[in-house]
Structures are given as structure tokens and as C-alpha cells.
Design an enzyme around this catalytic site. Structure first.
Site, PDB file in Angstrom:
ATOM      1  N   ASP A  42     -36.682 -36.358  10.378  1.00 57.72           N
ATOM      2  CA  ASP A  42     -37.791 -37.048   9.745  1.00 57.72           C
ATOM      3  C   ASP A  42     -38.894 -35.997   9.565  1.00 57.72           C
ATOM      4  O   ASP A  42     -38.796 -34.882  10.088  1.00 57.72           O
ATOM      5  CB  ASP A  42     -38.241 -38.199  10.647  1.00 57.72           C
ATOM      6  CG  ASP A  42     -39.453 -38.926  10.103  1.00 57.72           C
ATOM      7  OD1 ASP A  42     -39.507 -39.157   8.880  1.00 57.72           O
ATOM      8  OD2 ASP A  42     -40.353 -39.253  10.895  1.00 57.72           O
ATOM      9  N   ASP A  49     -42.923 -36.914   8.932  1.00 54.96           N
ATOM     10  CA  ASP A  49     -44.181 -37.350   9.549  1.00 54.96           C
ATOM     11  C   ASP A  49     -43.979 -37.704  11.015  1.00 54.96           C
ATOM     12  O   ASP A  49     -43.036 -38.435  11.365  1.00 54.96           O
ATOM     13  CB  ASP A  49     -44.743 -38.580   8.819  1.00 54.96           C
ATOM     14  CG  ASP A  49     -45.211 -38.254   7.410  1.00 54.96           C
ATOM     15  OD1 ASP A  49     -45.786 -37.174   7.214  1.00 54.96           O
ATOM     16  OD2 ASP A  49     -45.006 -39.093   6.504  1.00 54.96           O
ATOM     17  N   ASP A  57     -49.496 -39.058   4.791  1.00 54.67           N
ATOM     18  CA  ASP A  57     -50.152 -39.996   3.877  1.00 54.67           C
ATOM     19  C   ASP A  57     -51.521 -40.430   4.397  1.00 54.67           C
ATOM     20  O   ASP A  57     -52.488 -40.490   3.634  1.00 54.67           O
ATOM     21  CB  ASP A  57     -49.266 -41.227   3.645  1.00 54.67           C
ATOM     22  CG  ASP A  57     -48.143 -40.961   2.649  1.00 54.67           C
ATOM     23  OD1 ASP A  57     -48.256 -39.993   1.873  1.00 54.67           O
ATOM     24  OD2 ASP A  57     -47.165 -41.722   2.639  1.00 54.67           O
ATOM     25  N   ASP A 112     -40.050 -40.468   4.244  1.00 55.48           N
ATOM     26  CA  ASP A 112     -40.773 -41.433   3.425  1.00 55.48           C
ATOM     27  C   ASP A 112     -42.105 -40.859   2.947  1.00 55.48           C
ATOM     28  O   ASP A 112     -42.953 -41.586   2.450  1.00 55.48           O
ATOM     29  CB  ASP A 112     -41.024 -42.714   4.229  1.00 55.48           C
ATOM     30  CG  ASP A 112     -41.114 -43.937   3.347  1.00 55.48           C
ATOM     31  OD1 ASP A 112     -41.016 -43.778   2.121  1.00 55.48           O
ATOM     32  OD2 ASP A 112     -41.292 -45.056   3.875  1.00 55.48           O
ATOM     33  N   ASP A 127     -38.843 -40.482  14.664  1.00 57.01           N
ATOM     34  CA  ASP A 127     -39.821 -41.182  15.499  1.00 57.01           C
ATOM     35  C   ASP A 127     -40.066 -42.625  15.082  1.00 57.01           C
ATOM     36  O   ASP A 127     -40.491 -43.440  15.893  1.00 57.01           O
ATOM     37  CB  ASP A 127     -41.176 -40.448  15.440  1.00 57.01           C
ATOM     38  CG  ASP A 127     -41.876 -40.691  14.114  1.00 57.01           C
ATOM     39  OD1 ASP A 127     -42.783 -41.536  14.053  1.00 57.01           O
ATOM     40  OD2 ASP A 127     -41.498 -40.060  13.115  1.00 57.01           O
TER      41      ASP A 127
END
EC number: 3.1.3.74
Length: 241
Positions: free
Chosen positions: A8, A10, A19, A99, A179
């Protein structure tokens, strides 16, 4: 055969959410209440589209966004981990499924000179339009009910594995490092030899602990981490097996 590492971005590679981090570029470093309240569950990419429009309307330029994003701190031990992986590319393939968006991830990896560590980055495609606004599109459409509308990480991982198999590439195991809540779906599909590595104290860790209490078995082993140095130790153990 190599080990496949799935990251992942972030709160895993970087120690914050890219973001929400860029809100510091807004006037008074906060968004208007009506904009904050416009978020609908599962529609984060659409929400961020409104945030980027607001920032453009307030005169925030691309170089300001880039300065903010490239100031994001790496998670503890992550620079050491990525450096270790660079020196051991003969043993590991590394991909990111995130994402976030392609521009933010490119900026961070470029600034830290870690692009070469990763074989593929799967994320929401982003670009600046003629007005200077950052636009982000959904990565894909999918039918998974557990994941946000724009991205099912399990679907992406499965498609990547299938394409690698078509090229004759097989992995001894998958190690998934994440996470968040959107990491739960891919982790639950891991197999017996695979390793789920949730960050200690974060949503993925709490969810897997709850699943264990509810006797919802997972095939893979689970190794909790709080620093990239701990991940290095486990990877060294795996390649000695």
C-alpha cells in the site's frame, strides 16, 4: 523463483495520507465545512475531485501541491526497507496498489529516487487539465461489495498474478504490506505460504485481530510491523527458508 511484495502507499510507505496531507495548501490549511461534508462512503475519488477543484479555484498551483506531497515523511524504517529491496531485486518483485493517485506517488518516488524499486504501480490515474486542476479518475470498475467504487485491490492483485503466470513468472509467496480498510479484501484471499503484514495499530491490524477472535480463519500467516526494519528482518528470514 522470487517473492512478490505488494505495498500500500498511504500510511504504509509514507507516514500519512497523501490526499488529506495536501489540505495544508488550502487557505488557513482547512477545507470549507460544506466541502468536508460532501464526502459519501465509497466515493473518495469523487470527493478528492471536488477538493482539487477547490484548490485550483483558490489559486493553488501544481508546484505548491508537489512541494507539499514531497514533504511527506516516510514511515519509520521504510527508506531502509526500500534500499534493502533495491539491493535484492534478484529475489523480490515489488508492486504498489494504492487508492492515492499516479501523480502523487510518482512525485514521492521520484523525489526519493525509489522508482527503480517498484516493477508496477497500480493506482488512480491523474493528470493536470488545461486550467491547472488536478483530475483523478477511478482506476477501474469492479463488482466487489467490500471495496470502494474506484478500486478493488484483490482484483488488481489477481489480474497481475494471472498476467505474470502467462509470462511464465511464478512466485514462491506473496507478502502483502498495508494498513487500511481497503487492504482487508486482498489480504483475506492470500494462501497458505503467503504473509499478511498489517501495520501495528491501524485498521487492517484491528480488522484481522477481530476476524481471529470471531474464528474467521485466514490461510496466510500474519506478521505485524511498526517499522520497515522489522519487515527487512522477516524478509531475510523468508529468503533463508
Amino acid at each position: 523463483m522470487k517473492v512478490l511484495l505488494v505495498f500500500d502507499f498511504d500510511n504504509t510507505i509514507i507516514d500519512d495520507n497523501s490526499d488529506t496531507w495536501i489540505v495544508q495548501c488550502a487557505p488557513d490549511k482547512k477545507l470549507p465545512i460544506e466541502l468536508q461534508d460532501s464526502y459519501q462512503k465509497g466515493l473518495w475519488t469523487e470527493f478528492m475531485g471536488r477538493v482539487f477543484k477547490y484548490l485550483r479555484d483558490e489559486g493553488v498551483k501544481a508546484d505548491e501541491l508537489k512541494r507539499a506531497v514531497t514533504s511527506l515523511p516516510f514511515t519509520s524504517g521504510m527508506i531502509e526497507l526500500l534500499s534493502f529491496l533495491r539491493m535484492n531485486k534478484d529475489r523480490f518483485d515489488c508492486i504498489i496498489i494504492s487508492d492515492s493517485n499516479s501523480i502523487f506517488i510518482d512525485w514521492v518516488l521520484e523525489a526519493a529516487a525509489f522508482h527503480d524499486v517498484f516493477d508496477h504501480v497500480f493506482t488512480n490515474p491523474a493528470s493536470f487539465d488545461s486550467s491547472g486542476r488536478l483530475t483523478v479518475k477511478n482506476y477501474h470498475a469492479h463488482s466487489c461489495t467490500r471495496c470502494p467504487k474506484n478500486l478493488c485491490k484483490n482484483t488488481v492483485l489477481g489480474e497481475f498474478i494471472d498476467k505474470q503466470l502467462q509470462k511464465g513468472v511464478r512466485y514462491t509467496r506473496i507478502v502483502y504490506i498495508g494498513d487500511g480498510g481497503n487492504d482487508v479484501c486482498p489480504v483475506t484471499f492470500l494462501k497458505k505460504n503467503d504473509v499478511a503484514m498489517p501495520r501495528e495499530g491501524y485498521t487492517l491490524h484491528r480488522t484481522l485481530a477481530k476476524m481471529s477472535q470471531n474464528l474467521e480463519p485466514m490461510e496466510s500467516s500474519i506478521v505485524v510491523w511498526s517499522s520497515g526494519v522489522e519487515i527487512i528482518s522477516h524478509l531475510q528470514f523468508l529468503i533463508k527458508m
